[in-house]
Design a protein around this motif. Structure first.
Motif, PDB file in Angstrom:
ATOM      1  N   UNK A   1      17.066  -0.122   0.254  1.00 57.13           N
ATOM      2  CA  UNK A   1      15.612  -0.085   0.362  1.00 57.13           C
ATOM      3  C   UNK A   1      15.257   0.263   1.807  1.00 57.13           C
ATOM      4  N   UNK A   2      14.606   1.397   1.989  1.00 57.49           N
ATOM      5  CA  UNK A   2      14.279   1.885   3.327  1.00 57.49           C
ATOM      6  C   UNK A   2      12.803   1.637   3.640  1.00 57.49           C
ATOM      7  N   UNK A   3      12.501   1.261   4.872  1.00 57.32           N
ATOM      8  CA  UNK A   3      11.094   1.076   5.278  1.00 57.32           C
ATOM      9  C   UNK A   3      10.433   2.408   5.560  1.00 57.32           C
ATOM     10  N   UNK A   4       9.150   2.359   5.934  1.00 54.61           N
ATOM     11  CA  UNK A   4       8.460   3.597   6.279  1.00 54.61           C
ATOM     12  C   UNK A   4       9.126   4.243   7.491  1.00 54.61           C
ATOM     13  N   UNK A   5       8.944   5.530   7.615  1.00 53.23           N
ATOM     14  CA  UNK A   5       9.620   6.282   8.668  1.00 53.23           C
ATOM     15  C   UNK A   5      10.716   7.162   8.112  1.00 53.23           C
ATOM     16  N   UNK A   6      11.139   6.899   6.865  1.00 48.56           N
ATOM     17  CA  UNK A   6      12.137   7.729   6.214  1.00 48.56           C
ATOM     18  C   UNK A   6      11.442   8.883   5.500  1.00 48.56           C
TER      19      UNK A   6
ATOM     20  N   UNK B   1      15.088  12.367  -6.179  1.00 48.36           N
ATOM     21  CA  UNK B   1      14.283  11.416  -6.948  1.00 48.36           C
ATOM     22  C   UNK B   1      14.791   9.992  -6.758  1.00 48.36           C
ATOM     23  N   UNK B   2      14.153   9.211  -5.881  1.00 56.33           N
ATOM     24  CA  UNK B   2      14.540   7.810  -5.728  1.00 56.33           C
ATOM     25  C   UNK B   2      14.089   6.990  -6.926  1.00 56.33           C
ATOM     26  N   UNK B   3      14.450   5.713  -6.934  1.00 59.22           N
ATOM     27  CA  UNK B   3      14.136   4.854  -8.082  1.00 59.22           C
ATOM     28  C   UNK B   3      12.757   4.208  -7.983  1.00 59.22           C
ATOM     29  N   UNK B   4      12.268   4.028  -6.766  1.00 58.73           N
ATOM     30  CA  UNK B   4      10.986   3.340  -6.586  1.00 58.73           C
ATOM     31  C   UNK B   4      10.384   3.716  -5.246  1.00 58.73           C
ATOM     32  N   UNK B   5       9.056   3.817  -5.203  1.00 56.99           N
ATOM     33  CA  UNK B   5       8.342   4.018  -3.945  1.00 56.99           C
ATOM     34  C   UNK B   5       7.205   3.015  -3.862  1.00 56.99           C
ATOM     35  N   UNK B   6       6.831   2.671  -2.648  1.00 55.42           N
ATOM     36  CA  UNK B   6       5.727   1.747  -2.376  1.00 55.42           C
ATOM     37  C   UNK B   6       4.695   2.439  -1.516  1.00 55.42           C
ATOM     38  N   UNK B   7       3.418   2.236  -1.859  1.00 52.41           N
ATOM     39  CA  UNK B   7       2.326   2.639  -0.981  1.00 52.41           C
ATOM     40  C   UNK B   7       1.337   1.483  -0.861  1.00 52.41           C
ATOM     41  N   UNK B   8       0.959   1.175   0.376  1.00 54.58           N
ATOM     42  CA  UNK B   8      -0.069   0.174   0.662  1.00 54.58           C
ATOM     43  C   UNK B   8      -1.335   0.920   1.063  1.00 54.58           C
ATOM     44  N   UNK B   9      -2.406   0.704   0.330  1.00 53.58           N
ATOM     45  CA  UNK B   9      -3.632   1.475   0.510  1.00 53.58           C
ATOM     46  C   UNK B   9      -4.373   1.042   1.772  1.00 53.58           C
ATOM     47  N   UNK B  10      -4.823   2.010   2.539  1.00 59.30           N
ATOM     48  CA  UNK B  10      -5.708   1.771   3.679  1.00 59.30           C
ATOM     49  C   UNK B  10      -6.936   2.656   3.511  1.00 59.30           C
TER      50      UNK B  10
ATOM     51  N   UNK C   1       6.883   7.542   2.555  1.00 56.61           N
ATOM     52  CA  UNK C   1       6.321   6.413   1.796  1.00 56.61           C
ATOM     53  C   UNK C   1       6.359   5.136   2.636  1.00 56.61           C
ATOM     54  N   UNK C   2       5.578   4.145   2.230  1.00 56.42           N
ATOM     55  CA  UNK C   2       5.611   2.867   2.939  1.00 56.42           C
ATOM     56  C   UNK C   2       6.932   2.148   2.710  1.00 56.42           C
ATOM     57  N   UNK C   3       7.615   2.443   1.615  1.00 56.09           N
ATOM     58  CA  UNK C   3       8.986   1.988   1.379  1.00 56.09           C
ATOM     59  C   UNK C   3       9.547   2.816   0.239  1.00 56.09           C
ATOM     60  N   UNK C   4      10.854   2.958   0.205  1.00 52.78           N
ATOM     61  CA  UNK C   4      11.508   3.705  -0.864  1.00 52.78           C
ATOM     62  C   UNK C   4      12.836   3.025  -1.195  1.00 52.78           C
TER      63      UNK C   4
END
Length: 222
Positions: A80-85, A129-138, A98-101
């Motif tokens: 699980x990678x944080x944002x910046x990737x 194609x990763x398995x999951x991505x996260x986005x936090x809305x601003x 993404x915010x996380x992947x």
């Protein structure tokens, strides 16, 4: 080519940045200011130069990423990678951070995701194609997260999309799973728990306050 710039500062995208490949080459130059969030999405370049809110964005995504990293590592599920990737998917015509992947070891072994080396060594990009991505809305990412990425991540074949919005009185925490034609929200269970098919666990996001009265988030797992 359409360029959307969010924030008080302005940034000129070079004329030679006309497609996904030239956008990726541009990211590898010294033209972008540090910490600039840049995306290529379906022929559009998105540049976000606004500052992240400390608690409802930066701290929140750190909490979620930390929990998922610990889970993935303890269960030997993947990385699980944080944002910046940088994540690139050529089929969906997208490239951005993404915010996380999350990438399972199975996806890496099967080459559904490959890793690109940088010119100075080390891996700097995930392609596929990763398995999951996260986005936090601003405030600056609302359209991108709720509409453009919602469609682009589906076109990229990503099985699971986590979307979190903590700006209002109620925390909106949704897990979307890939359906036949679009993402479908995973129904919430009793007690506010949401089951993730990718991780095989249920999650609940709780908002409290810290010692100074600021929001403090906890991602629970069972």
């Amino acid at each position: 080519m359409v360029t959307l710039v969010v924030g008080r500062e302005r940034l000129t995208v070079p004329k030679w940045v006309t497609n996904l490949d030239t956008f990726r080459r541009w990211l590898d130059t010294d033209d972008l200011p540090e910490h600039t969030r840049a995306w290529f999405l379906r022929g559009e370049v998105w540049i976000d130069m606004s500052k992240e809110q400390l608690y409802t964005h930066a701290d929140l995504k750190a909490e979620i990423t930390g929990v998922l990293r610990t889970l993935a590592k303890s269960k030997k599920l993947g990385r699980c990678f944080p944002d910046g990737v940088l994540l690139t998917n050529k089929k969906a015509d997208l490239s951005g951070n993404p915010d996380a992947v999350f990438v399972s070891f199975e996806s890496l072994t099967a080459k559904r995701v490959t890793q690109t080396e940088g010119k100075e060594g080390g891996f700097v990009e995930l392609v596929g194609t990763p398995d999951m991505v996260l986005e936090v809305v601003s405030d600056s990412s609302e359209r991108k997260d709720n509409q453009t990425l919602f469609e682009a991540y589906f076109d990229a074949g990503i099985p699971e999309y986590w979307l979190v919005d903590a700006r209002g009185d109620e925390v909106e925490f949704h897990v979307y799973k890939r359906g036949a034609k679009r993402y479908a929200v995973v129904k919430r269970q009793a007690g506010g728990w949401v089951k993730s098919p990718v991780f095989g666990k249920s999650f609940r996001l709780i908002r409290g306050t810290d010692a100074t009265g600021q929001p403090e988030f906890t991602l629970e797992v069972k």
